[in-house]
Motif scaffolding. Structure first.
Motif, PDB file in Angstrom:
ATOM      1  N   HIS A  95     -46.026 -16.147  66.512  1.00 31.46           N
ATOM      2  CA  HIS A  95     -45.551 -17.609  65.906  1.00 31.46           C
ATOM      3  C   HIS A  95     -45.623 -17.308  64.359  1.00 31.46           C
ATOM      4  N   CYS A  96     -46.481 -16.585  63.702  1.00 33.37           N
ATOM      5  CA  CYS A  96     -46.394 -16.263  62.370  1.00 33.37           C
ATOM      6  C   CYS A  96     -45.163 -15.564  61.917  1.00 33.37           C
ATOM      7  N   ARG A  97     -44.894 -14.630  62.724  1.00 28.84           N
ATOM      8  CA  ARG A  97     -43.751 -13.756  62.493  1.00 28.84           C
ATOM      9  C   ARG A  97     -42.449 -14.492  62.477  1.00 28.84           C
ATOM     10  N   GLN A  98     -42.151 -15.383  63.451  1.00 31.95           N
ATOM     11  CA  GLN A  98     -41.174 -16.039  63.908  1.00 31.95           C
ATOM     12  C   GLN A  98     -40.931 -17.257  62.859  1.00 31.95           C
ATOM     13  N   SER A  99     -42.015 -17.831  62.506  1.00 34.29           N
ATOM     14  CA  SER A  99     -41.746 -19.078  61.768  1.00 34.29           C
ATOM     15  C   SER A  99     -42.100 -18.741  60.357  1.00 34.29           C
ATOM     16  N   LYS A 100     -42.323 -17.480  59.881  1.00 30.27           N
ATOM     17  CA  LYS A 100     -42.700 -16.880  58.662  1.00 30.27           C
ATOM     18  C   LYS A 100     -43.651 -17.813  58.123  1.00 30.27           C
ATOM     19  N   CYS A 101     -44.787 -18.198  58.755  1.00 28.69           N
ATOM     20  CA  CYS A 101     -46.021 -18.736  58.628  1.00 28.69           C
ATOM     21  C   CYS A 101     -46.929 -17.844  57.885  1.00 28.69           C
ATOM     22  N   ALA A 102     -47.402 -17.968  56.667  1.00 26.69           N
ATOM     23  CA  ALA A 102     -48.461 -17.270  55.878  1.00 26.69           C
ATOM     24  C   ALA A 102     -49.702 -17.826  55.813  1.00 26.69           C
ATOM     25  N   LEU A 103     -50.735 -17.046  56.087  1.00 31.96           N
ATOM     26  CA  LEU A 103     -51.966 -17.853  56.248  1.00 31.96           C
ATOM     27  C   LEU A 103     -52.961 -17.027  55.239  1.00 31.96           C
ATOM     28  N   PRO A 104     -52.728 -17.582  53.912  1.00 28.59           N
ATOM     29  CA  PRO A 104     -53.226 -16.730  52.758  1.00 28.59           C
ATOM     30  C   PRO A 104     -54.686 -16.519  52.772  1.00 28.59           C
ATOM     31  N   SER A 105     -55.265 -17.747  53.391  1.00 28.69           N
ATOM     32  CA  SER A 105     -56.971 -17.977  53.148  1.00 28.69           C
ATOM     33  C   SER A 105     -57.458 -16.812  54.070  1.00 28.69           C
ATOM     34  N   LEU A 106     -56.690 -16.256  54.891  1.00 26.11           N
ATOM     35  CA  LEU A 106     -57.467 -15.294  56.153  1.00 26.11           C
ATOM     36  C   LEU A 106     -57.685 -13.981  55.469  1.00 26.11           C
ATOM     37  N   LYS A 107     -59.276 -13.904  55.787  1.00 26.99           N
ATOM     38  CA  LYS A 107     -59.703 -12.600  54.996  1.00 26.99           C
ATOM     39  C   LYS A 107     -60.001 -11.623  56.385  1.00 26.99           C
ATOM     40  N   SER A 108     -60.094 -11.984  57.561  1.00 22.87           N
ATOM     41  CA  SER A 108     -60.737 -11.149  58.751  1.00 22.87           C
ATOM     42  C   SER A 108     -60.398 -11.861  60.156  1.00 22.87           C
ATOM     43  N   ILE A 109     -59.544 -11.073  60.943  1.00 26.27           N
ATOM     44  CA  ILE A 109     -59.486 -11.536  62.401  1.00 26.27           C
ATOM     45  C   ILE A 109     -60.091 -10.550  63.235  1.00 26.27           C
ATOM     46  N   TYR A 110     -60.968 -11.052  64.146  1.00 23.62           N
ATOM     47  CA  TYR A 110     -61.736 -10.273  65.024  1.00 23.62           C
ATOM     48  C   TYR A 110     -61.398 -10.477  66.450  1.00 23.62           C
ATOM     49  N   VAL A 111     -61.182  -9.302  67.263  1.00 23.60           N
ATOM     50  CA  VAL A 111     -60.554  -9.481  68.564  1.00 23.60           C
ATOM     51  C   VAL A 111     -61.472  -8.778  69.563  1.00 23.60           C
ATOM     52  N   SER A 112     -61.624  -9.504  70.619  1.00 24.97           N
ATOM     53  CA  SER A 112     -62.488  -9.235  71.768  1.00 24.97           C
ATOM     54  C   SER A 112     -62.104  -9.978  73.137  1.00 24.97           C
ATOM     55  N   GLY A 113     -62.740  -9.497  74.214  1.00 22.51           N
ATOM     56  CA  GLY A 113     -62.516 -10.325  75.319  1.00 22.51           C
ATOM     57  C   GLY A 113     -61.960  -9.593  76.512  1.00 22.51           C
ATOM     58  N   ALA A 165     -59.124 -21.569  56.306  1.00 20.65           N
ATOM     59  CA  ALA A 165     -60.158 -20.785  57.143  1.00 20.65           C
ATOM     60  C   ALA A 165     -60.031 -19.189  56.776  1.00 20.65           C
ATOM     61  N   THR A 166     -61.124 -18.376  56.701  1.00 17.50           N
ATOM     62  CA  THR A 166     -61.207 -17.076  56.490  1.00 17.50           C
ATOM     63  C   THR A 166     -61.435 -16.273  57.462  1.00 17.50           C
ATOM     64  N   ILE A 167     -62.105 -16.485  58.405  1.00 16.11           N
ATOM     65  CA  ILE A 167     -62.292 -15.765  59.524  1.00 16.11           C
ATOM     66  C   ILE A 167     -61.800 -16.343  61.079  1.00 16.11           C
ATOM     67  N   ILE A 168     -61.085 -15.906  61.622  1.00 16.40           N
ATOM     68  CA  ILE A 168     -60.960 -16.222  63.028  1.00 16.40           C
ATOM     69  C   ILE A 168     -61.125 -15.255  64.295  1.00 16.40           C
ATOM     70  N   CYS A 169     -61.540 -15.661  65.258  1.00 18.74           N
ATOM     71  CA  CYS A 169     -61.863 -14.597  66.358  1.00 18.74           C
ATOM     72  C   CYS A 169     -61.162 -14.951  67.278  1.00 18.74           C
ATOM     73  N   LEU A 170     -60.225 -13.983  68.104  1.00 23.36           N
ATOM     74  CA  LEU A 170     -59.285 -14.273  69.004  1.00 23.36           C
ATOM     75  C   LEU A 170     -59.286 -13.102  70.190  1.00 23.36           C
ATOM     76  N   ASN A 171     -58.922 -13.406  71.399  1.00 22.17           N
ATOM     77  CA  ASN A 171     -58.832 -12.639  72.444  1.00 22.17           C
ATOM     78  C   ASN A 171     -57.424 -11.926  72.322  1.00 22.17           C
ATOM     79  N   VAL A 230     -54.251  -8.696  56.536  1.00 21.11           N
ATOM     80  CA  VAL A 230     -55.363  -9.158  57.026  1.00 21.11           C
ATOM     81  C   VAL A 230     -55.816  -8.049  57.849  1.00 21.11           C
ATOM     82  N   PRO A 231     -57.077  -7.576  57.430  1.00 17.80           N
ATOM     83  CA  PRO A 231     -57.853  -6.804  58.423  1.00 17.80           C
ATOM     84  C   PRO A 231     -58.083  -7.197  59.912  1.00 17.80           C
TER      85      PRO A 231
END
Length: 447
Positions: A206-224, A190-196, A242-243
């Motif tokens: 989770h990503c920081r603590q588990s050192k989980c990289a998500l190299p495919s992500l290009k954009s995160i949009y935040v709303s809500g 996935a390259t785009i994910i929209c989150l609150n 990731v922007p």
């Protein structure tokens, strides 16, 4: 045209049912499957729905509670885990710019009462087109849906964007741990994910603590809801490359109003208006305010809703061609919109106006506070500023010390109450009524 209820978890079957409703010329009444079913049944009756498309597993649980006047149409989910939306669904979708009703969306109801908001096909499709223009997705992009499709931001800003552009869409269950989301982002590239902001905070941790990289992500949009500085900084650490684009909208506006993009992307601003939309900041009399001054946000948009369901206000709150959002904000020195809170949430104590979200933002920065709510309560016949916060420690002294460096005395809560879990509505937002009840009980015990 009839209004047809639709109720179920995010799934291929849900999207297929939604498109069937639209292709039949009907309006889909989107009911969140997590709300108590008697509440949903009442909504069906109020909205005048005589048919309800309902997921099979949910139907087996609630079939005895369905009103006699409502005919259930049971559908299969078609997927129990994350899957790509199949090509046959894209082929069934037909763009529609008519002014007829497309959906009835129910607001999140943080105060315990939801409003039925009527949006036309023209409104949601025009809004989706503007979102596509600032997202600028390519054929190689893939969007992962992590929020309920019964919400306007997910329906318009994610599902319709994918259906219109043909980009891959991952449809998956929504009540899942962060590791499930990160695992599927990896699996489907996935390259785009929209989150609150709450989901963003959890996934960042989770990503920081588990050192989980998500190299495919290009954009995160935040709303809500309002994105705090604390959550934003946490996300910058969790997703260093990731922007993160903060966006603003409301269901009544289709929903998107403003968005960060390109050069308009400074911290927790919500950027500038999207194509076709105008905004202005006004005072209580509706007069425009200069940049930098707090006021009510008014919006002029082609995607304005038709009105509310009977039983609520029946027409938009208009000032000429402008819709009064009830949100408080200001235009910063870069010409970008910043959200302060809801006008209804502004607390008036004596001659002072107090903006809870600003105090909450500072409290979250004090460290070790997971969530907090600042509100007003009656103590010995006097309106008193109070704070309910979640933490593993008693941080009253630490919080007061931090606030004392930045706030006036009247802006610092007199009462701090620690709780284990912040109360929430079925839609996942903090319940203002439950917060008030907890604080009131605490005050009674003190007395």
């Amino acid at each position: 045209m009839s209004r047809v209820a639709l109720m179920g978890e995010n799934s291929i079957g849900y999207i297929n049912a939604l498109i069937d409703i639209w292709n039949h010329g009907d309006c889909a009444v989107l009911l969140d499957w997590r709300i108590p079913f008697p509440v949903a049944a009442e909504m069906m009756l109020v909205v005048g729905a005589h048919t309800c498309f309902i997921e099979k597993e949910l139907f087996e649980t609630v079939k005895k509670l369905i009103p006699d006047s409502v005919e259930p149409v049971v559908y299969e989910k078609q997927n129990s885990s994350a899957e790509l939306l199949p090509s046959c669904i894209y082929e069934k979708f037909k763009e529609n710019y008519s002014k007829s009703e497309a959906v009835v969306i129910y607001s999140s109801g943080t105060t315990g009462k939801s409003k039925g908001i009527i949006l036309s096909h023209f409104a949601v499709n025009t809004n989706a087109d503007a979102i596509i223009r600032y997202m600028n997705p390519t054929a190689g992009d893939c969007i992962y849906i992590a929020k309920a499709l019964s919400h306007a931001s997910t329906l318009t800003g994610e599902l319709l964007v994918a259906l219109k552009t043909g980009m891959n869409l991952v449809i998956a269950p929504t009540i899942v741990p962060p590791r499930y989301i990160s695992g599927n982002v990896k699996r489907f590239h996935a390259t785009i994910i929209c989150l609150n902001p709450t989901l963003l905070s959890m996934l960042s941790d989770h990503c920081r603590q588990s050192k989980c990289a998500l190299p495919s992500l290009k954009s995160i949009y935040v709303s809500g809801s309002i994105l705090s500085d604390t959550v934003y900084e946490k996300a910058r650490i969790g997703f260093p490359n990731v922007p993160i684009y903060n966006v603003y909208g409301l269901s009544e506006a289709g929903p998107r109003v403003t968005a960060q993009r390109g050069a308009y992307c400074r911290g927790t601003s919500v950027g500038k208006p999207i194509d076709g939309v105008e905004i202005k900041i006004v005072d209580g009399q509706g007069d425009p305010l200069p940049d930098g001054e707090y006021g009510i946000i008014q919006v002029k948009t082609p995607s304005l809703f038709n009105g509310y369901i009977v039983g609520e206000k029946t027409h938009p709150i208009l000032c000429g061609d402008w819709y009064n959002t009830g949100d408080v904000g200001y235009i910063d020195e870069h010409g970008e919109l910043r959200i302060v809170g809801r006008n209804d949430d502004v607390i008036q104590i004596d001659a002072h106006k107090i903006y809870p979200s600003q105090i909450e933002n500072l409290i979250l920065k004090s460290g070790n506070v997971r969530e907090c709510v600042v509100t007003v309560a009656d103590m010995e016949g006097t309106d008193t500023l109070c704070c309910l916060y979640t933490s593993e420690h008693d941080l009253r002294s630490d919080i007061k010390n931090v606030l004392g460096k930045f706030l006036m005395k009247h802006e610092i809560p007199k009462l701090f109450i620690k709780t284990g879990v912040m109360p929430r509505t079925p839609n996942g937002k903090i319940s203002a009524k439950s917060v008030s009840d907890i604080i009131s009980k605490h005050i009674r015990r003190m007395e």
